[in-house]
Scaffold this active site. Sequence first.
Site, PDB file in Angstrom:
ATOM      1  CG  ASP A 172      -0.021 -17.309   8.229  1.00 23.32           C
ATOM      2  OD1 ASP A 172       1.043 -17.233   8.930  1.00 23.32           O
ATOM      3  OD2 ASP A 172      -1.111 -17.379   8.694  1.00 23.32           O
ATOM      4  CE1 TYR A 216       8.749   5.456   3.028  1.00 23.65           C
ATOM      5  CE2 TYR A 216       7.339   7.074   3.094  1.00 23.65           C
ATOM      6  CZ  TYR A 216       7.700   5.803   3.672  1.00 23.65           C
ATOM      7  OH  TYR A 216       7.133   5.267   4.772  1.00 23.65           O
ATOM      8  NE  ARG A 233       3.817   6.751   1.573  1.00 20.24           N
ATOM      9  CZ  ARG A 233       4.195   5.385   2.125  1.00 20.24           C
ATOM     10  NH1 ARG A 233       4.690   4.639   1.110  1.00 20.24           N
ATOM     11  NH2 ARG A 233       3.979   5.150   3.234  1.00 20.24           N
ATOM     12  CB  ALA A 263       1.502   0.098   6.315  1.00 19.41           C
ATOM     13  CG  ASN A 276       8.281  -2.162   0.141  1.00 16.08           C
ATOM     14  OD1 ASN A 276       7.741  -2.266   1.677  1.00 16.08           O
ATOM     15  ND2 ASN A 276       8.805  -0.906  -0.007  1.00 16.08           N
ATOM     16  CG  HIS A 280       5.328  -2.249  10.272  1.00 15.09           C
ATOM     17  ND1 HIS A 280       6.692  -2.666  10.121  1.00 15.09           N
ATOM     18  CD2 HIS A 280       4.995  -1.145   9.162  1.00 15.09           C
ATOM     19  CE1 HIS A 280       7.330  -1.909   9.465  1.00 15.09           C
ATOM     20  NE2 HIS A 280       6.374  -0.867   8.597  1.00 15.09           N
ATOM     21  CG  HIS A 340      11.122  -2.469   4.525  1.00 14.80           C
ATOM     22  ND1 HIS A 340       9.477  -2.209   4.358  1.00 14.80           N
ATOM     23  CD2 HIS A 340      11.229  -3.392   5.086  1.00 14.80           C
ATOM     24  CE1 HIS A 340       9.184  -3.382   4.737  1.00 14.80           C
ATOM     25  NE2 HIS A 340      10.119  -4.181   5.248  1.00 14.80           N
ATOM     26  CG  LEU A 341      11.710   2.458  -0.858  1.00 13.27           C
ATOM     27  CD1 LEU A 341      10.117   3.122  -1.067  1.00 13.27           C
ATOM     28  CD2 LEU A 341      12.557   2.944  -2.081  1.00 13.27           C
ATOM     29  NE  ARG A 390      10.026   5.719   8.712  1.00 13.00           N
ATOM     30  CZ  ARG A 390       9.309   5.874   7.521  1.00 13.00           C
ATOM     31  NH1 ARG A 390       9.173   4.859   6.639  1.00 13.00           N
ATOM     32  NH2 ARG A 390       8.165   6.658   7.546  1.00 13.00           N
ATOM     33  NE  ARG A 397       6.982   4.346  10.021  1.00 15.52           N
ATOM     34  CZ  ARG A 397       5.664   4.360   9.276  1.00 15.52           C
ATOM     35  NH1 ARG A 397       5.340   3.505   8.426  1.00 15.52           N
ATOM     36  NH2 ARG A 397       5.202   5.784   9.399  1.00 15.52           N
ATOM     37  N   PRO A 419       0.838  -1.281  -0.067  1.00 16.15           N
ATOM     38  CG  PRO A 419      -0.050  -0.850   2.189  1.00 16.15           C
ATOM     39  CD  PRO A 419       0.446  -1.796   1.204  1.00 16.15           C
ATOM     40  CG  ASN A 420      -0.181   4.419   1.345  1.00 13.62           C
ATOM     41  OD1 ASN A 420      -1.098   5.024   1.017  1.00 13.62           O
ATOM     42  ND2 ASN A 420      -0.168   4.025   2.368  1.00 13.62           N
ATOM     43  CD  GLU A 432      11.024  -7.576   5.599  1.00 13.79           C
ATOM     44  OE1 GLU A 432      11.015  -8.654   5.920  1.00 13.79           O
ATOM     45  OE2 GLU A 432      10.277  -6.398   6.227  1.00 13.79           O
TER      46      GLU A 432
HETATM   47  C1  DQA Z   1       8.162   1.093   3.760  1.00 13.01           C
HETATM   48  C2  DQA Z   1       8.196   1.361   5.427  1.00 13.01           C
HETATM   49  C3  DQA Z   1       6.919   0.975   5.920  1.00 13.01           C
HETATM   50  O1  DQA Z   1       6.827   1.265   7.448  1.00 13.01           O
HETATM   51  C4  DQA Z   1       5.915   2.158   5.469  1.00 13.01           C
HETATM   52  O2  DQA Z   1       4.583   1.715   5.948  1.00 13.01           O
HETATM   53  C5  DQA Z   1       5.906   2.051   4.006  1.00 13.01           C
HETATM   54  C6  DQA Z   1       6.965   2.116   3.260  1.00 13.01           C
HETATM   55  C7  DQA Z   1       9.608   1.543   3.090  1.00 13.01           C
HETATM   56  O3  DQA Z   1       9.796   1.013   1.929  1.00 13.01           O
HETATM   57  O4  DQA Z   1      10.349   2.103   3.758  1.00 13.01           O
HETATM   58  O5  DQA Z   1       4.496   2.311   3.421  1.00 13.01           O
HETATM   59  O6  DQA Z   1       7.925  -0.299   3.396  1.00 13.01           O
END
Ligand code: DQA
Length: 161
Positions: A86, A22, A17, A76, A73, A79, A99-100, A106, A110, A9-10, A97
Site C-alpha cells: 500500500d 545468498y 546468512r 520476507a 528488496n 510475501h 530478489h537475490l 523456491r 515465496r 529484514p535479514n 523489486e
Molecule cells: C529474498 C527472498 C525472500 O523470500 C527472503 O525472505 C529474503 C530474501 C531474496 O532476496 O532472494 O529474505 O528477498
Amino acid sequence: MKIVVIQGPNLNMLGVREQHIYGHMKLDDIHAQMAATAKQNNAEIDFFQSNLEGELVDRIQECLGVADGIIINSAAYTHTSIAIRDAISAVKIPTIEVHLTNIHQREEFRHKSLIAPVVSGQIVGMGPFGYHLALMAMVQILKEIEAIKDTQKKALKEAKK
Ligand code: DQA
C-alpha cells in the site's frame, strides 16, 4: 535524479546468512558498488535497511516529493506485507523489486509477491548483480520520464505561440 534503495529484514546479514543461498557478498559491498554506478550516471543514491515492517513503510512514505525512484528488496515481507504494498502504491514513485534468489523456484510460500502488482518491474535470481541491473533499469526509466516531460513542455510552448 534521486534513487532510494530500501532493504528489508535479514538483508543486514548478507555474507553471513545462508551463504549457499545468498552468497558471500555483504550488503555494504553491494551498496558500495551501487554508489559507484550511481555516481557514473549522475544519480544521487541513498540506502536504508530495516528489520521492521513499519520502518520500511515510513521510509517509503518519506520518498514522497523527494525521491524519483525506489529500488526495494522487501525480503520476507514481500510475501506477507499489504502495508508495504500500500505504501508503494500510495507514493506512486517508479519502483523496482529485487530478489537475490529466484523466489519462483523456491518454497511455495515465496512464489507470491504482494508488491509485484504495484512495481514497475521485478529482478529475481541474479544475486547481487540484480541490484546493478535494477539501478541501470531505474536510470533508464527516469531518463525516459524526463524526455516525456521535455516533449510535453515543448508542445505546450508551441501551442501557446
Ligand atoms: C529474498 C527472498 C525472500 O523470500 C527472503 O525472505 C529474503 C530474501 C531474496 O532476496 O532472494 O529474505 O528477498
